[in-house]
Design an enzyme around this catalytic site. Sequence first.
Site, PDB file in Angstrom:
ATOM      1  N   ASP A 144      -0.190   0.523   9.227  1.00 58.90           N
ATOM      2  CA  ASP A 144      -0.604   1.206   9.987  1.00 58.90           C
ATOM      3  C   ASP A 144       1.138   1.330   9.948  1.00 58.90           C
ATOM      4  O   ASP A 144       1.602   2.633  10.451  1.00 58.90           O
ATOM      5  CB  ASP A 144      -1.010   1.280  11.385  1.00 58.90           C
ATOM      6  CG  ASP A 144      -1.463   2.787  11.983  1.00 58.90           C
ATOM      7  OD1 ASP A 144      -1.257   3.388  11.457  1.00 58.90           O
ATOM      8  OD2 ASP A 144      -1.822   1.999  13.091  1.00 58.90           O
TER       9      ASP A 144
ATOM     10  N   ILE B  52       1.183  -1.012  -0.135  1.00 54.86           N
ATOM     11  CA  ILE B  52       0.021  -0.283   0.473  1.00 54.86           C
ATOM     12  C   ILE B  52       0.888   1.172  -0.140  1.00 54.86           C
ATOM     13  O   ILE B  52      -0.108   2.508  -0.371  1.00 54.86           O
ATOM     14  CB  ILE B  52      -0.485   0.301   1.045  1.00 54.86           C
ATOM     15  CG1 ILE B  52      -2.103   1.213   1.110  1.00 54.86           C
ATOM     16  CG2 ILE B  52       0.219   0.073   2.546  1.00 54.86           C
ATOM     17  CD1 ILE B  52      -3.462   0.905   0.012  1.00 54.86           C
TER      18      ILE B  52
ATOM     19  N   GLY C 275      -5.915  -8.399   9.490  1.00 56.04           N
ATOM     20  CA  GLY C 275      -4.599  -8.675   9.559  1.00 56.04           C
ATOM     21  C   GLY C 275      -4.954  -8.860  11.462  1.00 56.04           C
ATOM     22  O   GLY C 275      -5.105  -9.458  12.073  1.00 56.04           O
TER      23      GLY C 275
HETATM   24  N1  AR6 Z   1       0.639  -3.705   1.976  1.00 59.12           N
HETATM   25  C1  AR6 Z   1      -0.612  -3.195   1.463  1.00 59.12           C
HETATM   26  N2  AR6 Z   1      -1.685  -4.434   2.587  1.00 59.12           N
HETATM   27  C2  AR6 Z   1      -0.770  -4.877   3.678  1.00 59.12           C
HETATM   28  C3  AR6 Z   1       0.753  -3.966   3.796  1.00 59.12           C
HETATM   29  C4  AR6 Z   1       1.304  -3.386   3.260  1.00 59.12           C
HETATM   30  N3  AR6 Z   1       2.792  -2.998   3.692  1.00 59.12           N
HETATM   31  N4  AR6 Z   1       1.256  -4.572   5.084  1.00 59.12           N
HETATM   32  C5  AR6 Z   1       0.032  -5.787   6.148  1.00 59.12           C
HETATM   33  N5  AR6 Z   1      -1.148  -5.552   4.821  1.00 59.12           N
HETATM   34  P1  AR6 Z   1      -3.212  -5.027   9.283  1.00 59.12           P
HETATM   35  P2  AR6 Z   1      -6.331  -4.708  10.552  1.00 59.12           P
HETATM   36  C6  AR6 Z   1      -2.380  -6.269   5.068  1.00 59.12           C
HETATM   37  O1  AR6 Z   1      -2.933  -5.746  10.319  1.00 59.12           O
HETATM   38  O2  AR6 Z   1      -6.594  -6.265  10.755  1.00 59.12           O
HETATM   39  C7  AR6 Z   1      -2.732  -1.854  13.115  1.00 59.12           C
HETATM   40  O3  AR6 Z   1      -1.228  -2.213  14.097  1.00 59.12           O
HETATM   41  C8  AR6 Z   1      -2.018  -7.566   6.249  1.00 59.12           C
HETATM   42  O4  AR6 Z   1      -1.513  -8.799   5.860  1.00 59.12           O
HETATM   43  O5  AR6 Z   1      -2.509  -3.773   8.684  1.00 59.12           O
HETATM   44  O6  AR6 Z   1      -7.278  -3.628  10.160  1.00 59.12           O
HETATM   45  C9  AR6 Z   1      -3.457  -0.951  13.178  1.00 59.12           C
HETATM   46  O7  AR6 Z   1      -2.682   0.297  14.171  1.00 59.12           O
HETATM   47  C10 AR6 Z   1      -3.722  -7.609   5.969  1.00 59.12           C
HETATM   48  O8  AR6 Z   1      -4.046  -8.501   5.236  1.00 59.12           O
HETATM   49  O9  AR6 Z   1      -4.416  -4.151   9.867  1.00 59.12           O
HETATM   50  C11 AR6 Z   1      -4.454  -1.988  13.885  1.00 59.12           C
HETATM   51  O10 AR6 Z   1      -4.443  -1.184  15.646  1.00 59.12           O
HETATM   52  C12 AR6 Z   1      -4.033  -6.105   6.209  1.00 59.12           C
HETATM   53  O11 AR6 Z   1      -3.355  -5.764   5.570  1.00 59.12           O
HETATM   54  C13 AR6 Z   1      -4.655  -2.910  13.599  1.00 59.12           C
HETATM   55  O12 AR6 Z   1      -2.745  -2.811  13.082  1.00 59.12           O
HETATM   56  C14 AR6 Z   1      -4.645  -5.360   7.036  1.00 59.12           C
HETATM   57  O13 AR6 Z   1      -3.888  -5.465   8.033  1.00 59.12           O
HETATM   58  C15 AR6 Z   1      -5.568  -2.800  12.394  1.00 59.12           C
HETATM   59  O14 AR6 Z   1      -5.658  -4.233  11.821  1.00 59.12           O
END
Ligand code: AR6
Length: 177
Positions: free
Chosen positions: A40, A17, A125
Amino acid sequence: MEVKVGQGVLEIVEGDITQQDTEAVVNAANTSLLGGGGVDGAIHRAGGPQILEECRQIGGCPTGEARITTGGNLRARYVIHTVGPVYRDGLHREPELLASCYRESLKMASAKGIKTVAFPSISTGAYGYPMEAAARIALKTVKDYLAEHPEIQRVRFVLFGRPAYEVYEKALKESFK
Ligand code: AR6
């Protein structure tokens, strides 16, 4: 893979992203807006301290809503921060809150004149939302929005890794049958 929806395009890609050239990228944040892991962490690392400073000024965001900051050092000019639901069992408003994240983020884009937006797979995630169910909700919500909002030209889902991409690909094909 991409499909036309109304005047716009809905696209899914495998990637990161933080590397997207859309006008806005969406952050999967938490209610504090003060950073975390996953998407994030990656956005704040790549975008630099300006984003966090703006998030501090904003002072947080309830689940299902969206806030906007500049993109700092990212290629994207804006970051739209949205807070997905923590998945428990699917019976605690998780589907409607997840749909709300996509809709509110796109409403923010429309209000700011942003025409191209990249989303990660919100809540799938750290927040534990099952990917198949999340993909169906994400794609349907964006598809419905695009059908009614010609001002948004392109929405890209950026899926992290091949397995995530394949889940979205299957869901996208199902939704256009
Ligand atoms: N680009 C695209 N997708 C990604 C990337 C990236 N660089 N990195 C991970 N993903 P998550 P949530 C995917 O955990 O579940 C944070 O600590 C990942 O594989 O980022 O909404 C925040 O501060 C997964 O499928 O977000 C919150 O506390 C998806 O992105 C919490 O995590 C979302 O994973 C939010 O959790």
